[in-house]
Structure formats: C-alpha cells, structure tokens
Design a protein around this motif. Structure first.
Motif, PDB file in Angstrom:
ATOM      1  N   UNK A 210       0.821  -1.208   0.000  1.00 41.72           N
ATOM      2  CA  UNK A 210       0.000   0.000   0.000  1.00 41.72           C
ATOM      3  C   UNK A 210       0.858   1.262   0.000  1.00 41.72           C
ATOM      4  N   UNK A 211       2.131   1.121  -0.338  1.00 42.71           N
ATOM      5  CA  UNK A 211       3.026   2.277  -0.358  1.00 42.71           C
ATOM      6  C   UNK A 211       2.556   3.339  -1.331  1.00 42.71           C
ATOM      7  N   UNK A 212       2.824   4.596  -1.007  1.00 42.80           N
ATOM      8  CA  UNK A 212       2.327   5.713  -1.816  1.00 42.80           C
ATOM      9  C   UNK A 212       3.098   5.899  -3.119  1.00 42.80           C
ATOM     10  N   UNK A 213       4.315   5.378  -3.185  1.00 41.66           N
ATOM     11  CA  UNK A 213       5.142   5.583  -4.375  1.00 41.66           C
ATOM     12  C   UNK A 213       5.753   4.263  -4.828  1.00 41.66           C
ATOM     13  N   UNK A 214       6.117   4.186  -6.100  1.00 43.37           N
ATOM     14  CA  UNK A 214       6.851   3.044  -6.612  1.00 43.37           C
ATOM     15  C   UNK A 214       8.306   3.144  -6.152  1.00 43.37           C
ATOM     16  N   UNK A 215       8.860   2.032  -5.693  1.00 40.72           N
ATOM     17  CA  UNK A 215      10.248   2.052  -5.242  1.00 40.72           C
ATOM     18  C   UNK A 215      11.175   2.492  -6.369  1.00 40.72           C
ATOM     19  N   UNK A 216      10.938   1.996  -7.566  1.00 45.84           N
ATOM     20  CA  UNK A 216      11.818   2.313  -8.692  1.00 45.84           C
ATOM     21  C   UNK A 216      11.752   3.788  -9.087  1.00 45.84           C
ATOM     22  N   UNK A 217      10.667   4.490  -8.678  1.00 48.93           N
ATOM     23  CA  UNK A 217      10.516   5.892  -9.045  1.00 48.93           C
ATOM     24  C   UNK A 217      11.096   6.840  -8.002  1.00 48.93           C
ATOM     25  N   UNK A 218      11.465   6.315  -6.845  1.00 43.67           N
ATOM     26  CA  UNK A 218      12.013   7.158  -5.783  1.00 43.67           C
ATOM     27  C   UNK A 218      13.493   7.401  -6.053  1.00 43.67           C
ATOM     28  N   UNK A 219      13.951   8.598  -5.799  1.00 44.13           N
ATOM     29  CA  UNK A 219      15.373   8.911  -5.927  1.00 44.13           C
ATOM     30  C   UNK A 219      16.076   8.422  -4.657  1.00 44.13           C
ATOM     31  N   UNK A 220      16.685   7.264  -4.751  1.00 47.64           N
ATOM     32  CA  UNK A 220      17.334   6.671  -3.589  1.00 47.64           C
ATOM     33  C   UNK A 220      18.737   7.232  -3.436  1.00 47.64           C
ATOM     34  N   UNK A 221      19.205   7.264  -2.198  1.00 52.27           N
ATOM     35  CA  UNK A 221      20.540   7.794  -1.928  1.00 52.27           C
ATOM     36  C   UNK A 221      21.181   6.992  -0.799  1.00 52.27           C
ATOM     37  N   UNK A 222      22.495   7.111  -0.703  1.00 50.62           N
ATOM     38  CA  UNK A 222      23.233   6.490   0.384  1.00 50.62           C
ATOM     39  C   UNK A 222      23.331   7.455   1.575  1.00 50.62           C
ATOM     40  N   UNK A 261      11.128 -12.983   0.882  1.00 47.59           N
ATOM     41  CA  UNK A 261      12.535 -13.118   0.490  1.00 47.59           C
ATOM     42  C   UNK A 261      12.738 -12.715  -0.963  1.00 47.59           C
ATOM     43  N   UNK A 262      11.741 -12.984  -1.827  1.00 46.54           N
ATOM     44  CA  UNK A 262      11.830 -12.547  -3.220  1.00 46.54           C
ATOM     45  C   UNK A 262      11.673 -11.030  -3.327  1.00 46.54           C
ATOM     46  N   UNK A 263      10.767 -10.476  -2.516  1.00 47.23           N
ATOM     47  CA  UNK A 263      10.602  -9.025  -2.498  1.00 47.23           C
ATOM     48  C   UNK A 263      11.894  -8.347  -2.041  1.00 47.23           C
ATOM     49  N   UNK A 264      12.584  -8.967  -1.087  1.00 47.98           N
ATOM     50  CA  UNK A 264      13.827  -8.395  -0.576  1.00 47.98           C
ATOM     51  C   UNK A 264      14.883  -8.326  -1.667  1.00 47.98           C
ATOM     52  N   UNK A 265      15.061  -9.409  -2.424  1.00 49.53           N
ATOM     53  CA  UNK A 265      16.112  -9.396  -3.440  1.00 49.53           C
ATOM     54  C   UNK A 265      15.779  -8.411  -4.555  1.00 49.53           C
ATOM     55  N   UNK A 266      14.500  -8.272  -4.909  1.00 55.47           N
ATOM     56  CA  UNK A 266      14.120  -7.304  -5.938  1.00 55.47           C
ATOM     57  C   UNK A 266      14.364  -5.881  -5.445  1.00 55.47           C
ATOM     58  N   UNK A 267      13.974  -5.590  -4.203  1.00 61.51           N
ATOM     59  CA  UNK A 267      14.185  -4.253  -3.644  1.00 61.51           C
ATOM     60  C   UNK A 267      15.677  -3.947  -3.529  1.00 61.51           C
ATOM     61  N   UNK A 268      16.461  -4.919  -3.110  1.00 60.76           N
ATOM     62  CA  UNK A 268      17.904  -4.715  -2.994  1.00 60.76           C
ATOM     63  C   UNK A 268      18.542  -4.479  -4.352  1.00 60.76           C
ATOM     64  N   UNK A 269      18.077  -5.179  -5.359  1.00 55.50           N
ATOM     65  CA  UNK A 269      18.623  -4.986  -6.712  1.00 55.50           C
ATOM     66  C   UNK A 269      18.309  -3.581  -7.205  1.00 55.50           C
ATOM     67  N   UNK A 270      17.068  -3.122  -6.988  1.00 60.23           N
ATOM     68  CA  UNK A 270      16.705  -1.760  -7.388  1.00 60.23           C
ATOM     69  C   UNK A 270      17.578  -0.751  -6.637  1.00 60.23           C
ATOM     70  N   UNK A 271      17.738  -0.983  -5.336  1.00 59.01           N
ATOM     71  CA  UNK A 271      18.560  -0.079  -4.546  1.00 59.01           C
ATOM     72  C   UNK A 271      20.013  -0.055  -4.994  1.00 59.01           C
ATOM     73  N   UNK A 272      20.596  -1.241  -5.184  1.00 57.28           N
ATOM     74  CA  UNK A 272      21.997  -1.319  -5.617  1.00 57.28           C
ATOM     75  C   UNK A 272      22.197  -0.689  -6.980  1.00 57.28           C
ATOM     76  N   UNK A 273      21.220  -0.845  -7.870  1.00 55.47           N
ATOM     77  CA  UNK A 273      21.325  -0.263  -9.210  1.00 55.47           C
ATOM     78  C   UNK A 273      21.284   1.253  -9.143  1.00 55.47           C
ATOM     79  N   UNK A 274      20.339   1.800  -8.365  1.00 59.70           N
ATOM     80  CA  UNK A 274      20.229   3.259  -8.282  1.00 59.70           C
ATOM     81  C   UNK A 274      21.411   3.902  -7.568  1.00 59.70           C
TER      82      UNK A 274
END
Length: 279
Positions: A210-222, A261-274
């Motif tokens: 139910x998140x308000x935004x798509x993870x891939x659309x957020x500007x992620x930062x370290x 666990x599948x959601x975790x690897x997908x989220x981590x991949x998006x994060x690592x890529x960005x």
C-alpha cells in the motif's frame, strides 16, 4: 516455575524430537529451527552443510566449539585447505542424520559454535545499504534474505530481539554461509533504531503493497535502509510512521505480490542499481 519460563523439549530443525546424541553425554543440546533471540546465549549455534560450516571455519570471529565430520567431508576440507580449527570427531552420516532429522541436507558437516557478536546500530557505517526486518519469523525466509543481502553487498541486517529467528539450524543452512558475511544488528525497539538511523542520515524506505510511491521511481541515496515487514502482517504501524517514505513494488504480471525473500532481493537490486553499487 511460570509457564512462560518452561523450555520446550529438544527438537530437530524439522520439528521432531531430537534423537540420542553422540560425543559426550548430553550431546550438543537442542538444535531448534528458530527461537527468540536472547533466550539462552549459552546454547551453541548449530551449523550444518558445506557452505555454512566451511565459511564458519574460515571466519576468525566465529568460535567453533565442536565439529563433526564424515570421512568424505573431512577429506574435502583437507583438499580445499580449509583448517578445521578444532579436532573434529569423525562420524557416520547416519549419526548426523539422527541429530538433525532425515530431511536436513548436512553434506557430512555439523558444527557447534558460539553466536557471532551483534554490533550496535550506532556503529553501522553511514554508507551503502542496510536491510531492516520487522518481525519476520520464518527461518527459511530470513536465511534466503541473508543470502541475497550478501550477494548484493548489504552492510548489515537490523532485526528485533524478539519475534525473529535465531541464527542457527534451518536459518543458518538457508543462508548458505551468509551469516559469516553480513553482520546482524539485534535491537530491542525497532522504531527507536529506525529513528536513530534517520538521525544519522539514512534514507529509511519501508516496503509495503500500500506504499504511496513506486520504489523504482524514488530517488534513492546512500546511506539507504530498506525496511521489510512480515508476510501477511506487513510493516507495523509505528515502523511505517518512522520510515521516511513507504514504497511499493509494482509488478507487470498477473501475480502482484511476492514472498518476502523474493521481495527483498528485488528491492535490494533496485537499490543497488540506483546507488551505483552494481559492477
């Protein structure tokens, strides 16, 4: 003795009562699939399987108490020049089967070890990614998450002292050696720990359908902290409120939800890529 203070009977990781132990009388005690952290720090961590045990033997921070090997496993360790660090007891495969149950894939290696120390959330490097688990209790899922975290360069996993699996037995096997590679930070209050990460400059991103935004659309930062909740329950309310943003994973197929666990690897991949962490 109060009812809550009673200890359950010894059980194999598969859930069946443990058989007769080998070695000294009493054997290595109960090797549970999971138990709440902090329940008994004197109990050994039970490690089995090739990757799990061999990486533990190679980790100087891991104190090995006892090591049980079949002849073939001992020969393979010698061939790959992995030091056993303690004098192993050579046993038959059936003897390890009796300890773990017939469904445990031990590959002829079983070790008793001390738990690894839990770092403090204040000591986490403010760089890269960390993963925060909000009361995910299934040891298979947490083990798989650990393995993905190791593959994608996660600096640490933050989890709760209660309602999380102990780093032993099934979890350790599912992690396939990742316990030795990704530190686990155990906290008493997850919302307080997330608040401290916020204060230290971490971008805390909760994952929820139910998140308000798509993870891939957020500007992620370290530094980035991705926060995952248990299957079914998701993130607890206070956890959601403490995250700087709550995002969702949108999927193109007919199935719109993933195992945690599948959601975790997908989220981590998006994060690592960005974050530019991918090779």
């Amino acid at each position: 003795m109060k009812e809550r203070d009673r200890k359950p009977p010894a059980r194999r990781p598969g859930g069946k009562p443990a058989g007769k132990s080998f070695g000294k009388p009493g054997g290595f005690g109960r090797p549970p699939a999971w138990r709440e952290r902090g329940s008994d720090h004197d109990e050994p961590v039970i490690l089995y399987g090739w990757h799990t045990v061999s990486l533990a033997l190679a980790n100087p921070q891991r104190r090995i108490r006892k090591l049980y090997l079949t002849e073939n496993a001992a020969r393979r360790l010698a061939e790959e020049q992995i030091p056993t660090r303690v004098t192993p007891e050579i046993v038959r495969p059936s003897e390890i089967d009796r300890q773990l149950g017939p469904d445990a894939v031990h590959q002829g290696l079983l070790a008793e070890a001390d738990p690894l120390p839990s770092p403090d959330v204040e000591t986490l490097e403010a760089a890269g990614m960390v993963l925060v688990l909000d009361q995910i209790t299934d040891p298979h899922n947490v083990g798989a998450i650990l393995r993905s975290a190791a593959a994608l360069g996660v600096k640490a996993i933050v989890t709760t002292a209660r309602h999380s699996p102990e780093a032993t037995g099934v979890l350790a096997k599912s992690a396939s050696g990742a316990l030795e590679l990704v530190p686990i930070v155990t906290v008493q209050n997850l919302a307080r720990a997330l608040g401290r990460l916020n204060e230290r400059g971490f971008q805390t991103v909760g994952l929820d359908s139910a998140g308000s935004e798509k993870l891939a659309a957020i500007e992620l930062r370290q530094p980035l902290a991705l926060v995952l909740g248990a299957e079914g329950k998701g993130l607890r309310q206070l956890t959601r409120e403490t995250c700087s943003v709550v995002a969702r994973l949108d999927l193109p197929g007919d199935i719109k939800s993933l195992n945690v666990s599948n959601a975790a690897v997908l989220a981590l991949y998006i994060g690592a890529s960005q974050l530019g962490l991918m090779p």
